[in-house]
Design an enzyme around this catalytic site. Sequence first.
Site, PDB file in Angstrom:
ATOM      1  N   PRO A 147      47.381  45.234  37.387  1.00 31.77           N
ATOM      2  CG  PRO A 147      47.878  47.486  37.710  1.00 31.77           C
ATOM      3  CD  PRO A 147      47.030  46.580  36.890  1.00 31.77           C
ATOM      4  CG  ASP A 170      38.194  35.581  33.790  1.00 29.42           C
ATOM      5  OD1 ASP A 170      38.649  36.596  33.237  1.00 29.42           O
ATOM      6  OD2 ASP A 170      36.970  35.376  33.916  1.00 29.42           O
ATOM      7  CB  SER A 171      38.809  36.745  39.621  1.00 32.62           C
ATOM      8  OG  SER A 171      39.637  37.816  39.223  1.00 32.62           O
ATOM      9  CE1 TYR A 218      31.436  45.448  41.325  1.00 32.13           C
ATOM     10  CE2 TYR A 218      33.297  44.189  40.475  1.00 32.13           C
ATOM     11  CZ  TYR A 218      32.147  44.910  40.258  1.00 32.13           C
ATOM     12  OH  TYR A 218      31.683  45.112  38.975  1.00 32.13           O
ATOM     13  CE  LYS A 241      41.667  40.763  47.836  1.00 32.55           C
ATOM     14  NZ  LYS A 241      41.520  41.766  46.773  1.00 32.55           N
ATOM     15  CG  HIS A 300      38.506  35.510  44.874  1.00 30.46           C
ATOM     16  ND1 HIS A 300      38.768  36.484  45.811  1.00 30.46           N
ATOM     17  CD2 HIS A 300      38.552  36.152  43.668  1.00 30.46           C
ATOM     18  CE1 HIS A 300      38.938  37.652  45.208  1.00 30.46           C
ATOM     19  NE2 HIS A 300      38.821  37.474  43.914  1.00 30.46           N
ATOM     20  NE  ARG A 301      43.541  37.547  42.032  1.00 32.32           N
ATOM     21  CZ  ARG A 301      42.562  38.398  42.348  1.00 32.32           C
ATOM     22  NH1 ARG A 301      42.584  39.070  43.478  1.00 32.32           N
ATOM     23  NH2 ARG A 301      41.565  38.594  41.513  1.00 32.32           N
TER      24      ARG A 301
HETATM   25  P1  ITT Z   1      42.681  40.916  33.263  1.00 36.73           P
HETATM   26  O1  ITT Z   1      41.506  40.423  32.437  1.00 36.73           O
HETATM   27  O2  ITT Z   1      43.694  41.617  32.421  1.00 36.73           O
HETATM   28  O3  ITT Z   1      43.265  39.837  34.122  1.00 36.73           O
HETATM   29  P2  ITT Z   1      40.637  42.307  34.741  1.00 36.73           P
HETATM   30  O4  ITT Z   1      40.637  43.201  35.946  1.00 36.73           O
HETATM   31  O5  ITT Z   1      39.805  42.766  33.544  1.00 36.73           O
HETATM   32  O6  ITT Z   1      42.152  42.057  34.292  1.00 36.73           O
HETATM   33  P3  ITT Z   1      38.941  40.017  35.057  1.00 36.73           P
HETATM   34  O7  ITT Z   1      38.402  40.012  33.663  1.00 36.73           O
HETATM   35  O8  ITT Z   1      39.305  38.708  35.694  1.00 36.73           O
HETATM   36  O9  ITT Z   1      40.257  40.885  35.184  1.00 36.73           O
HETATM   37  O10 ITT Z   1      37.901  40.790  35.971  1.00 36.73           O
HETATM   38  C1  ITT Z   1      38.081  40.788  37.320  1.00 36.73           C
HETATM   39  C2  ITT Z   1      37.222  41.872  37.941  1.00 36.73           C
HETATM   40  O11 ITT Z   1      36.511  41.290  39.057  1.00 36.73           O
HETATM   41  C3  ITT Z   1      38.103  42.948  38.547  1.00 36.73           C
HETATM   42  O12 ITT Z   1      38.353  43.996  37.623  1.00 36.73           O
HETATM   43  C4  ITT Z   1      37.282  43.386  39.752  1.00 36.73           C
HETATM   44  O13 ITT Z   1      36.265  44.270  39.349  1.00 36.73           O
HETATM   45  C5  ITT Z   1      36.648  42.068  40.196  1.00 36.73           C
HETATM   46  N1  ITT Z   1      37.545  41.376  41.151  1.00 36.73           N
HETATM   47  C6  ITT Z   1      38.285  40.259  40.935  1.00 36.73           C
HETATM   48  N2  ITT Z   1      39.017  39.939  42.009  1.00 36.73           N
HETATM   49  C7  ITT Z   1      38.736  40.888  42.918  1.00 36.73           C
HETATM   50  C8  ITT Z   1      39.213  41.126  44.236  1.00 36.73           C
HETATM   51  O14 ITT Z   1      40.129  40.361  44.803  1.00 36.73           O
HETATM   52  N3  ITT Z   1      38.711  42.177  44.875  1.00 36.73           N
HETATM   53  C9  ITT Z   1      37.800  42.977  44.324  1.00 36.73           C
HETATM   54  N4  ITT Z   1      37.322  42.853  43.080  1.00 36.73           N
HETATM   55  C10 ITT Z   1      37.793  41.802  42.380  1.00 36.73           C
END
Ligand code: ITT
Length: 187
Positions: free
Chosen positions: A10, A66-67, A147, A168, A173-174
């Site tokens: 979310p 995916d991040s 993080y 932010k 990155h997003r």
């Molecule tokens: P979905 O796969 O359902 O999209 P997810 O949270 O598991 O949800 P990811 O596999 O892309 O998504 O993992 C992303 C993780 O990387 C996220 O849970 C955070 O731990 C970290 N992350 C990504 N973007 C971030 C941000 O803007 N700030 C802090 N941590 C971030």
Amino acid sequence: MQIVLATSNPNKVEEINAITQKSGIEFILPPKCFNPLENGKTFEENSFIKAKEANRLTGMMTLADDSGLCVDALNGEPGIYSARYAETPAKRIEKLLKNLENVEDRSARFKCAMTLISPEGELLFSTVGVCEGEIAYDVKGQNGFGYDPVFVVAGKNMTMAELSEEDKNKISHRAVALEKVMNFLCK
Ligand code: ITT
């Protein structure tokens, strides 16, 4: 216009809708059964897998994010395993700080791979956004998620979690990846 955001997180939906609020596009969650097998080896591959699965379930245009966090001294870890590095967000941060104990080079970056798929299931556009920084020695700040409390943004003396949501969303990155997606959609 509505686009399905291929995620169960979310926080991503909130950030992306905040960034695009004036665009006339609303990003909505996929059905609850959305549970793609993220078995890619890169952010790009996992992003594609998520977008395809959300499209299969909805028949709508989908965007996937995916991040994760890549730390140089840890050879790019946690990387695509950022969400699975440990059980909870607090434990993930704890593990990261432990693995960086006594490490001086704390350079790191957040990466975000976005994939846009048409209602017919065709790949329309893909891109990547990066945000450079370094890992702090301790948590600081209450905003954001994941993080953010240990990621000190390059050029700012603050963690991502100390920035306001608005700030932010200008530099993350997003936000960087999403700007390119929006340029593609609105061209
Ligand atoms: P979905 O796969 O359902 O999209 P997810 O949270 O598991 O949800 P990811 O596999 O892309 O998504 O993992 C992303 C993780 O990387 C996220 O849970 C955070 O731990 C970290 N992350 C990504 N973007 C971030 C941000 O803007 N700030 C802090 N941590 C971030």
